[in-house]
Write an enzyme that holds these catalytic residues in place. Structure first.
Site, PDB file in Angstrom:
ATOM      1  CE  LYS A  93     -18.025  -7.450   6.333  1.00 58.88           C
ATOM      2  NZ  LYS A  93     -17.262  -7.651   5.129  1.00 58.88           N
ATOM      3  NE  ARG A 103      -2.725  -7.534  -4.184  1.00 62.00           N
ATOM      4  CZ  ARG A 103      -3.480  -7.676  -3.116  1.00 62.00           C
ATOM      5  NH1 ARG A 103      -2.934  -7.960  -1.962  1.00 62.00           N
ATOM      6  NH2 ARG A 103      -4.789  -7.556  -3.190  1.00 62.00           N
ATOM      7  CB  SER A 113      -4.281  -6.679   4.528  1.00 67.30           C
ATOM      8  OG  SER A 113      -3.893  -5.429   4.027  1.00 67.30           O
ATOM      9  CG  HIS A 124      -1.891  -1.093   1.330  1.00 71.03           C
ATOM     10  ND1 HIS A 124      -2.063  -1.876   2.437  1.00 71.03           N
ATOM     11  CD2 HIS A 124      -2.785  -1.565   0.414  1.00 71.03           C
ATOM     12  CE1 HIS A 124      -3.022  -2.762   2.225  1.00 71.03           C
ATOM     13  NE2 HIS A 124      -3.473  -2.608   1.003  1.00 71.03           N
TER      14      HIS A 124
END
Ligand code: ADP
Length: 157
Positions: A50, A99, A136, A26
């Site tokens: 979330k 990616r 992540s 990122h």
């Protein structure tokens, strides 16, 4: 977030995501994006993220800390439609990264929908090969086993 005061030539990009956590991949998109845009707003989508409010605040604070000395980068969270939040901060561009072919198809669909909902231009950067496997979710998984993930997390600018 208060709208960024600019003239209408200022090129502001919104970089939306869940950033759970914010990785070197990122950070690379942000630093390359700074070559293209005057300002970048890193925006954590609350629905996508979330998370409990306290965790969200901590995530925003951690990313702000990374860019404390880079006035062209702002960090916020939002719970509205991405295109609405982009309008709110005065962004004319959405910044994203890809990616893989899988990311490509998702980003193409998102860019298409967002383009139908607004006049925002989506700008999608190919990730650098060395970051192609960093996500992540992989970082979270490694963290859950107590693995040192510091090489996947960006250092303060
Ligand atoms: P989302 O939940 O919206 O996919 P993420 O936080 O996972 O958000 O990612 C935000 C953006 O960053 C997405 O466009 C994603 O493809 C991109 N991205 C994620 N990891 C990398 C990486 N390693 N290199 C380049 N871009 C990446």
């Amino acid at each position: 977030m208060t709208p960024i005061s600019t003239n209408n030539k200022t090129r502001i990009a919104l970089f939306p995501g869940s950033f759970n956590p914010f990785t070197v991949g990122h950070a690379d998109i942000v630093s390359r994006g700074l070559e293209l845009f005057d300002k970048i707003v890193i925006a954590i989508g609350i629905n996508a993220a979330k998370v409990a409010p306290a965790d969200l605040e901590a995530r925003v604070a951690a990313i702000k800390e990374l860019y404390a000395s880079e006035p062209r980068v702002m960090v916020a969270s939002y719970s509205t439609l991405t295109v609405d939040f982009a309008r709110e901060v005065g962004a004319r561009f959405l910044l994203r990264g890809i990616r893989s072919v899988k990311d490509f198809e998702y980003e193409r669909d998102m860019a298409s929908v967002n383009g139908q909902l607004s006049d925002l231009e989506s700008v999608v950067l190919f990730c650098r090969p060395e970051y192609g496997a960093i996500s992540s979710s992989v970082v979270r998984e490694l963290m859950s086993y107590g693995v040192d993930v510091s090489s996947f997390l960006p250092k303060k600018q």
